[in-house]
Design a protein around this motif. Structure first.
Motif, PDB file in Angstrom:
ATOM      1  N   PRO A  18     -11.557   0.333  -0.854  1.00 48.10           N
ATOM      2  CA  PRO A  18     -11.237  -1.049  -1.219  1.00 48.10           C
ATOM      3  C   PRO A  18      -9.831  -1.210  -1.803  1.00 48.10           C
ATOM      4  N   ALA A  19      -9.364  -0.221  -2.546  1.00 52.50           N
ATOM      5  CA  ALA A  19      -8.032  -0.312  -3.157  1.00 52.50           C
ATOM      6  C   ALA A  19      -6.945  -0.444  -2.099  1.00 52.50           C
ATOM      7  N   ALA A  20      -7.142   0.214  -0.970  1.00 54.83           N
ATOM      8  CA  ALA A  20      -6.151   0.169   0.111  1.00 54.83           C
ATOM      9  C   ALA A  20      -6.566  -0.807   1.209  1.00 54.83           C
ATOM     10  N   ASN A  21      -7.696  -1.524   1.002  1.00 55.74           N
ATOM     11  CA  ASN A  21      -8.223  -2.424   2.020  1.00 55.74           C
ATOM     12  C   ASN A  21      -8.328  -1.701   3.362  1.00 55.74           C
ATOM     13  N   ALA A  22      -8.956  -0.514   3.337  1.00 56.33           N
ATOM     14  CA  ALA A  22      -9.029   0.327   4.533  1.00 56.33           C
ATOM     15  C   ALA A  22     -10.426   0.903   4.702  1.00 56.33           C
ATOM     16  N   THR A  23     -10.766   1.177   5.942  1.00 52.17           N
ATOM     17  CA  THR A  23     -11.997   1.870   6.269  1.00 52.17           C
ATOM     18  C   THR A  23     -11.634   3.133   7.040  1.00 52.17           C
TER      19      THR A  23
END
Length: 183
Positions: A18-23
């Motif tokens: 979530p911190a990097a808005n990545a999966t």
């Protein structure tokens, strides 16, 4: 060494950052030996993929070398490896834009979804990953992955135990849809 293009579904794990808005999606399994199981024509019935530190190093180095090109879109993520069949559409569902390795040796890729790919993922229409990769033939029974070509989103994994996982997840989704009145 004899370079072969092969693919197998091996991964279902996902990690949200979530911190990097990545999966991040597991793309290769942990270090080990895995059955070829018909993915390489004429391979010995006991043939295995040998996924070790050298395989991981090569996969990551080739990914990063490609990523340095100015016009590089990422590694294609398509549906069921359709891009490998000229008779099928090869639309992108996502682009793998980054790569990393975990302590167990597994390789993970970070995806940038297209709208269609995001829909297929969020609705759990396709739940597993299957890397298509070039592999070196080390001997009659051993192949070492070398370079990631593309990734297929799929529900028909190569390994039987993942087929069971996919079926369980699909049943879970159907149950949830019934509860929400969507089915």
């Amino acid at each position: 060494m004899n370079k072969q293009l092969v693919f197998f579904a091996s991964c279902a794990a996902v990690r949200e950052d979530p911190a990097a808005n990545a999966t991040w999606f597991q793309t290769f399994p942990p270090y080990g030996r895995y059955p070829v199981g018909g993915t390489i024509p004429k391979a010995d019935k006991d043939a295995e993929y040998f996924f070790d530190a050298e395989a991981a190093k090569n996969i990551i180095a080739n990914f990063r070398a490609a990523a340095k090109k100015a016009d590089w879109p990422g590694i294609l993520v398509d549906r069921e490896h359709y891009s490998l069949d000229p008779e099928k559409p090869s639309d992108a569902l996502a682009w793998a834009k980054d790569i990393r390795q975990e302590e167990d040796g597994s390789i993970w890729t970070k995806w940038e979804f297209t709208p269609k790919g995001k829909e297929l993922w969020e609705t759990k229409t396709l739940v597993n990953r299957s890397p298509a990769f070039y592999s070196d033939k080390l001997d009659d029974k051993t192949y070492r992955p070398r370079e990631l070509k593309s990734i297929g989103m799929t529900n028909t994994p190569h390994f039987e135990e993942l087929s069971t996982l996919a079926a369980a997840r699909a049943a879970e989704v159907k149950t949830q849809e019934r509860k929400e009145g969507k089915a």
